[in-house]
Design an enzyme around this catalytic site. Sequence first.
Site, PDB file in Angstrom:
ATOM      1  N   GLY A 173      16.880 -14.077   0.819  1.00 41.29           N
ATOM      2  CA  GLY A 173      16.925 -14.733  -0.494  1.00 41.29           C
ATOM      3  C   GLY A 173      16.219 -13.885  -1.548  1.00 41.29           C
ATOM      4  NE  ARG A 216      -3.286   1.997   3.293  1.00 43.38           N
ATOM      5  CZ  ARG A 216      -2.860   2.869   4.189  1.00 43.38           C
ATOM      6  NH1 ARG A 216      -1.611   2.788   4.641  1.00 43.38           N
ATOM      7  NH2 ARG A 216      -3.660   3.814   4.632  1.00 43.38           N
ATOM      8  CG  HIS A 264       7.018 -22.506  35.047  1.00 39.50           C
ATOM      9  ND1 HIS A 264       6.210 -21.655  35.740  1.00 39.50           N
ATOM     10  CD2 HIS A 264       8.121 -21.783  34.718  1.00 39.50           C
ATOM     11  CE1 HIS A 264       6.795 -20.473  35.829  1.00 39.50           C
ATOM     12  NE2 HIS A 264       7.954 -20.528  35.218  1.00 39.50           N
ATOM     13  N   GLY A 282      12.564 -11.579   2.303  1.00 37.70           N
ATOM     14  CA  GLY A 282      13.717 -11.876   3.158  1.00 37.70           C
ATOM     15  C   GLY A 282      15.019 -11.852   2.370  1.00 37.70           C
ATOM     16  CG  ASP A 301      12.787 -16.396   9.288  1.00 37.44           C
ATOM     17  OD1 ASP A 301      11.821 -16.780   9.963  1.00 37.44           O
ATOM     18  OD2 ASP A 301      13.102 -16.923   8.205  1.00 37.44           O
ATOM     19  CB  VAL A 358       5.233   0.288  -2.732  1.00 35.81           C
ATOM     20  CG1 VAL A 358       5.663   0.338  -4.199  1.00 35.81           C
ATOM     21  CG2 VAL A 358       6.379  -0.195  -1.851  1.00 35.81           C
ATOM     22  CB  ALA A 359       0.375   1.285  -4.368  1.00 39.19           C
ATOM     23  N   GLY A 407      10.165 -14.846  29.648  1.00 37.05           N
ATOM     24  CA  GLY A 407      10.761 -15.291  30.916  1.00 37.05           C
ATOM     25  C   GLY A 407      11.075 -16.782  30.915  1.00 37.05           C
TER      26      GLY A 407
HETATM   27  O1  F6P Z   1      11.229 -17.524   6.359  1.00 38.78           O
HETATM   28  C1  F6P Z   1      10.053 -17.572   7.066  1.00 38.78           C
HETATM   29  C2  F6P Z   1       9.763 -18.989   7.511  1.00 38.78           C
HETATM   30  O2  F6P Z   1       8.542 -18.978   8.214  1.00 38.78           O
HETATM   31  C3  F6P Z   1      10.849 -19.642   8.350  1.00 38.78           C
HETATM   32  O3  F6P Z   1      10.832 -19.234   9.691  1.00 38.78           O
HETATM   33  C4  F6P Z   1      10.527 -21.097   8.148  1.00 38.78           C
HETATM   34  O4  F6P Z   1      11.689 -21.894   8.316  1.00 38.78           O
HETATM   35  C5  F6P Z   1      10.053 -21.141   6.725  1.00 38.78           C
HETATM   36  O5  F6P Z   1       9.628 -19.828   6.395  1.00 38.78           O
HETATM   37  C6  F6P Z   1       8.930 -22.101   6.469  1.00 38.78           C
HETATM   38  O6  F6P Z   1       8.674 -22.072   5.101  1.00 38.78           O
HETATM   39  P1  F6P Z   1       7.397 -22.724   4.421  1.00 38.78           P
HETATM   40  O7  F6P Z   1       6.213 -21.856   4.736  1.00 38.78           O
HETATM   41  O8  F6P Z   1       7.734 -22.718   2.985  1.00 38.78           O
HETATM   42  O9  F6P Z   1       7.214 -24.079   5.021  1.00 38.78           O
END
Ligand code: F6P
EC number: 2.7.1.11
Length: 328
Positions: free
Chosen positions: A103, A20, A214, A101, A126, A22-23, A184
């Site tokens: 990649g 949103r 626990h 991310g 992540d 960006v657009a 915690g």
């Molecule tokens: O990169 C986000 C993520 O949720 C990672 O934490 C996890 O390892 C991976 O993607 C799971 O990927 P998929 O949804 O393709 O199973």
Amino acid sequence: MRLAVLTSGGDAPGMNGAIRAVARTAFARGWEVLGVRNGYQGLLENDLVPLRDRAVGGILHRGGTVLGTARSPEFTKPEGQRRALGNLSAAGVEGLVVIGGEGSLTGALRLSELGLRTAGIPGTIDNDVPATDMAIGVDTALNTALEAIDRIKDTASSHQRAHVVEVMGRHCGYLALMGAIAGGAEAVLVPEFTPDPQGIVESLVRSYAKGKPHFIVVVAEGASVSAEELHEYINRTPGAFESRLTVLGHVQRGGNPLAYDRILSGRLGAAAVEALADGDSGVMVGTAGRNVARVPLSEVAGGPRPLDPQVYSLARTLAGLSPDEHAP
Ligand code: F6P
């Protein structure tokens, strides 16, 4: 100028806010915007749709990504990248914003090396993207994991049990570490630091003997000792808490973005368009303290972002798992 925007890799809460932003920032400059459906795979399949003003209305508060996302092995190859570029030029696209991310941002770098103007926005739960303090989606996912940990602690205390909770993060322990501190937890296992399962179990046995109600261990999915292994190890240990195992899984990816991610998505979405408007290319917009910073995508590719050893040490101190406590 005609701009395209795509979301790629695992979805993250707040991606819609970034689309949103960006657009709307592009519209304010009089630019046209095309949405690419299903990430780089959609680029290869020429799945581009014009985004008009109303297309990005009513999406800010919604989880997931309205453009869809995918992981595309084909696009990681030079041939796939050239084909994607060809589809963009045929559609008259002069600039591309990639939300994803590490990649996915590496993919944006490759396209910029082939001559396309690109800007990247870190979007992943992540928090493994280098050169930014935070990625879009991290805060919401962390709060989802935290809510689960809090709930698990209630039942753990009632039954006097250990609970091992596996959280996502792929090769990065950020979510686990921050979830452990905020929740915690008594212990945390992350891929970045060598795990000490024996030390954890010794501490657990002492905690049980002392009458602690626990024992919560948060384990990153990429840790070299898995949540399941630790859970079984605890259950094989005499005179200790009985253990239960919870894998939080994809519940951490869904849900409406919280305020932090909505605001961050607005700031980074606008910043990405401004970077392209300034003539920049091959950059990621990220956070550096309170500011938005532009960094070359070449500094982002090849991550992951390291985890701060001081924060890891803090988690152990707050949990009462300091090395002294492990001494015979
Ligand atoms: O990169 C986000 C993520 O949720 C990672 O934490 C996890 O390892 C991976 O993607 C799971 O990927 P998929 O949804 O393709 O199973």
